[in-house]
Design an enzyme around this catalytic site. Structure first.
Site, PDB file in Angstrom:
ATOM      1  N   THR A 202       0.878  -1.170   0.000  1.00  0.00           N
ATOM      2  CA  THR A 202       0.000   0.000   0.000  1.00  0.00           C
ATOM      3  C   THR A 202       0.915   1.220   0.000  1.00  0.00           C
ATOM      4  OG1 THR A 202      -1.830  -1.049   1.142  1.00  0.00           O
ATOM      5  CG2 THR A 202      -1.590   1.315   1.501  1.00  0.00           C
ATOM      6  N   ARG A 230     -15.455  -5.937  -0.011  1.00  0.00           N
ATOM      7  CA  ARG A 230     -14.683  -5.568   1.184  1.00  0.00           C
ATOM      8  C   ARG A 230     -14.067  -4.170   1.009  1.00  0.00           C
ATOM      9  NH1 ARG A 230      -8.926  -4.333   2.503  1.00  0.00           N
ATOM     10  NH2 ARG A 230      -8.679  -4.845   4.696  1.00  0.00           N
ATOM     11  N   GLY A 232     -11.359  -1.640   2.893  1.00  0.00           N
ATOM     12  CA  GLY A 232     -10.343  -1.549   3.943  1.00  0.00           C
ATOM     13  C   GLY A 232     -10.288  -0.159   4.541  1.00  0.00           C
ATOM     14  N   GLY A 254      -1.514  -1.434   6.719  1.00  0.00           N
ATOM     15  CA  GLY A 254      -1.584  -2.582   7.620  1.00  0.00           C
ATOM     16  C   GLY A 254      -2.909  -3.294   7.466  1.00  0.00           C
ATOM     17  N   GLY A 256      -6.301  -3.599   7.517  1.00  0.00           N
ATOM     18  CA  GLY A 256      -7.279  -2.520   7.503  1.00  0.00           C
ATOM     19  C   GLY A 256      -8.418  -2.634   8.496  1.00  0.00           C
TER      20      GLY A 256
HETATM   21  N1  ASP Z   1      -4.485  -1.220   4.740  1.00  0.00           N
HETATM   22  C1  ASP Z   1      -4.700  -1.922   3.495  1.00  0.00           C
HETATM   23  C2  ASP Z   1      -6.053  -2.595   3.536  1.00  0.00           C
HETATM   24  O1  ASP Z   1      -6.407  -3.117   4.572  1.00  0.00           O
HETATM   25  C3  ASP Z   1      -3.649  -2.938   3.206  1.00  0.00           C
HETATM   26  C4  ASP Z   1      -2.219  -2.518   3.459  1.00  0.00           C
HETATM   27  O2  ASP Z   1      -1.957  -1.443   3.957  1.00  0.00           O
HETATM   28  O3  ASP Z   1      -1.300  -3.310   3.136  1.00  0.00           O
HETATM   29  O4  ASP Z   1      -6.720  -2.626   2.533  1.00  0.00           O
END
Ligand code: ASP
Length: 336
Positions: A202, A230, A232, A254, A256
């Site tokens: 991300t 979904r 996030g 992270g 989400g």
């Molecule tokens: N935060 C993002 C999500 O949950 C994923 C990530 O940050 O790697 O979609």
């Protein structure tokens, strides 16, 4: 699911950013801080050649944003430019190179926020827009809404004349392999469906411009094997992205679901604004305290209205970088 707190504890507490904490607030240095995702990024994960590719792209993104700030440009423009650079790179999980959903598709999320006005724009489930961060900005500046989803978001992008691509544009072989492996692991019941692949990519940026304005933005393909519909944290203002000139600008990465429940980005800025904490203390409280207590993993980049910054994560690594008129110019991957 393996307890991420226990897993991450083995790697210790990883923070960086106190370098800028003592800057002179009378002469604010223009600054940009970026991330390219947090996760299971321990030394040895990549070959030196691959690491060099990541570092080069992080530097390119920093330079794209910093050049705008140096010219007296707006924090929002710097954030957008840095994120577009990473969206266009197959290295990161945003734009080209996004991870695949359970249905084998790429569905993209992004958001952006202006710390001067508290205006914000967000999109979720986009499938045909080359640069979702540009679409988030269009939503912010040229609609009366804050968030568009799915087909409506794609349609709005067309109306606004943004670059449209075929869904296949986002495909990369390495993400497809991860998708197939994730399906296999799930079938063999070796892993839970969504626990393992938020590790790369991300992207996000926060910036402070010469006028003292803050901005934040985040863009992602989400998590491998995410189910239909979904959403996030990335497109959720207050979770994945937040900016307010009164306190700070934050971009998250992270797992989400945890970031949404803890409204992580807003919580950090609230601690700075209401409790007078430094950006680093607020970020540590949220990432090493609240997030870990709940069992979540990830990280944040934070930039204060005074130019202080923090990059805090409870995962083994986070792609990250800072470039500031104060002289800081650094990138890193692992928790060193
Ligand atoms: N935060 C993002 C999500 O949950 C994923 C990530 O940050 O790697 O979609």
């Amino acid at each position: 699911m393996k307890n991420p707190v226990a897993a991450f504890a083995a790697f210790g507490i990883l923070t960086l950013g106190s370098v800028a904490a003592a800057q002179d607030t009378a002469a604010l240095p223009v600054t940009i801080v970026i991330h390219g995702g947090a996760g299971a990024l321990a030394p040895g994960r990549y070959t030196p050649a691959k690491e060099a590719q990541f570092i080069a792209k992080l530097n390119e993104a920093l330079d794209a944003g910093y050049a705008i700030l140096e010219d007296g440009g707006a924090a929002l423009d710097a954030v957008e430019a840095a994120i577009v650079t990473m969206e266009d790179s197959p290295l990161f999980n945003s734009g080209k190179g996004a991870v695949f959903t359970r249905d084998g598709k790429n569905e993209l999320d992004a958001s952006i926020m202006d710390g001067a006005t508290l205006n914000a724009g967000a999109v979720t489930g986009v499938t045909t827009v080359k640069n979702p961060i540009r679409l988030a900005r269009e939503v912010m500046e040229n609609s009366v809404h804050v968030m568009f989803a799915g087909n409506g978001a794609d349609k709005f992008a067309e109306q606004q004349g943004l670059e449209i691509v075929e869904p296949e544009y986002f495909y990369t072989e390495h993400r497809w392999k991860s998708y197939e492996e994730a399906l296999k692991r799930e079938k063999e019941q070796k892993d839970s469906a969504i626990s393992h692949d938020f590790k790369y990519g991300t992207v996000g940026a926060v910036a402070l411009d010469a006028s003292g304005n803050l901005a934040a933005g985040t863009s992602t393909g989400g998590m491998t094997l995410k189910n239909f519909g979904r959403v996030g944290d990335t497109p959720i203002i207050g979770a994945g992205t937040f900016a307010d000139n009164k306190s700070c600008a934050v971009s998250s990465t992270g797992h989400g679901e945890y970031f949404i429940r803890l409204t992580i980005a807003r919580d950090i800025c609230a601690q700075v604004e209401y409790a007078g904490k430094t950006v680093e203390d607020a970020a540590k409280d949220v990432i090493h305290g609240r997030l870990e207590t709940l069992g979540g993993g990830g990280g944040v980049i934070v930039l204060g209205a005074d130019g202080a910054f923090a990059m805090v994560f409870n995962t083994p690594g986070m792609f990250r970088g800072v470039k500031s008129a104060s002289g800081v110019n650094t990138t890193a991957i692992y928790g060193d």
